[in-house]
Design a protein around this motif. Structure first.
Motif, short mmCIF file in Angstrom:
data_model
loop_
_atom_site.label_atom_id
_atom_site.label_comp_id
_atom_site.label_asym_id
_atom_site.label_seq_id
_atom_site.Cartn_x
_atom_site.Cartn_y
_atom_site.Cartn_z
N ALA A 1 -5.87 -7.50 -3.11
CA ALA A 1 -5.78 -5.95 -3.05
C ALA A 1 -4.90 -5.04 -2.39
N ASP B 1 -1.95 -2.83 -4.30
CA ASP B 1 -1.85 -1.49 -3.62
C ASP B 1 -0.26 -1.37 -3.41
N ALA C 1 1.69 -0.99 -6.50
CA ALA C 1 1.65 0.38 -7.23
C ALA C 1 2.82 1.36 -6.40
N LEU D 1 -11.04 1.52 -14.98
CA LEU D 1 -9.93 2.41 -14.47
C LEU D 1 -10.23 3.81 -15.21
N GLU E 1 -10.05 4.53 -9.38
CA GLU E 1 -8.80 4.48 -9.22
C GLU E 1 -8.37 2.88 -9.24
N ALA E 2 -9.34 2.00 -8.52
CA ALA E 2 -8.87 0.75 -8.44
C ALA E 2 -10.29 -0.02 -8.48
N TYR F 1 -7.76 -7.46 -9.34
CA TYR F 1 -7.95 -6.56 -8.81
C TYR F 1 -7.11 -5.74 -9.54
N ARG G 1 -5.42 -1.68 -10.48
CA ARG G 1 -5.02 -0.09 -9.94
C ARG G 1 -4.63 0.50 -10.91
N ARG G 2 -5.02 2.00 -11.27
CA ARG G 2 -4.41 2.91 -12.37
C ARG G 2 -2.99 3.26 -11.54
N LEU H 1 -1.80 0.32 -15.79
CA LEU H 1 -2.38 -0.48 -14.87
C LEU H 1 -1.44 -1.44 -14.06
N GLY I 1 -1.95 -5.20 -11.60
CA GLY I 1 -3.16 -5.90 -11.04
C GLY I 1 -2.58 -7.34 -10.52
#
Length: 163
Positions: free
Chosen positions: A39, A43, A46, A117, A121-122, A143, A145-146, A155, A157
């Motif tokens: 995760a 993050d 992103a 998503l 957001e995730a 995992y 995340r947008r 996305l 991931g």
């Protein structure tokens, strides 16, 4: 039961069902140290995309032996239509649409990520997928995340095998 009470009760039951399904999905999300690492990695990925742009970030994500791509852990990216934009271990899949790709149990894994998503957001999606070099599927968690990919909604991931 009066007809006037039927519709509100059905709506309330539907809302409760949605809440319970979401609570179950969140409860089932992996809690291990490896899951926390994945995760955090997503993050950070992103953030790198937002700071440096898609091209520069993707170039970093493709480098083997880095935090982004080591062993069976790697960063992937897709647009919200299911087009594969980045898949470092399988670059031949980039440019292909995977929205209808199914896991070993028939789960539409790409659709599951996109649907998740649309609401959050995730979050985590699990599916059955063979480990690298194997043919038998194992449970895998990803995992996602947008993220804004230079003006394209998408996305980013990464995933792991919990066993």
């Amino acid at each position: 039961m009066k007809r006037s009470l039927w519709l509100p009760l059905m709506v309330a039951a539907a809302v409760i069902a949605v809440v319970l399904v979401r609570a179950t999905a969140d409860r089932d999300a992996p809690q291990s140290e490896k899951a926390k690492h994945i995760a955090s990695l997503v993050d950070q990925a992103a953030g790198l995309i937002q700071e440096q742009g898609r091209a520069a970030a993707f170039a970093e994500f493709r480098k083997k032996g880095t935090m982004w791509f080591t062993g069976d852990i790697y960063i992937f990216a897709d647009d919200m239509a299911g087009n594969v934009l980045l898949n470092p271990p399988s670059p031949q899949n980039e440019g292909k649409n995977a929205i209808d790709q199914k896991d070993a149990n028939g789960k539409l894994l790409q659709r599951a990520m996109v649907e998740l998503l649309k609401e959050k957001e995730a979050g985590w999606v699990d599916y059955m997928w063979p480990k690298p070099g194997q043919t038998n599927p194992s449970r895998k968690w990803s995992y996602v995340r947008r993220v804004n990919l230079d003006g394209v909604s998408g996305l980013v991931g990464a995933g792991f095998y919990p066993e």
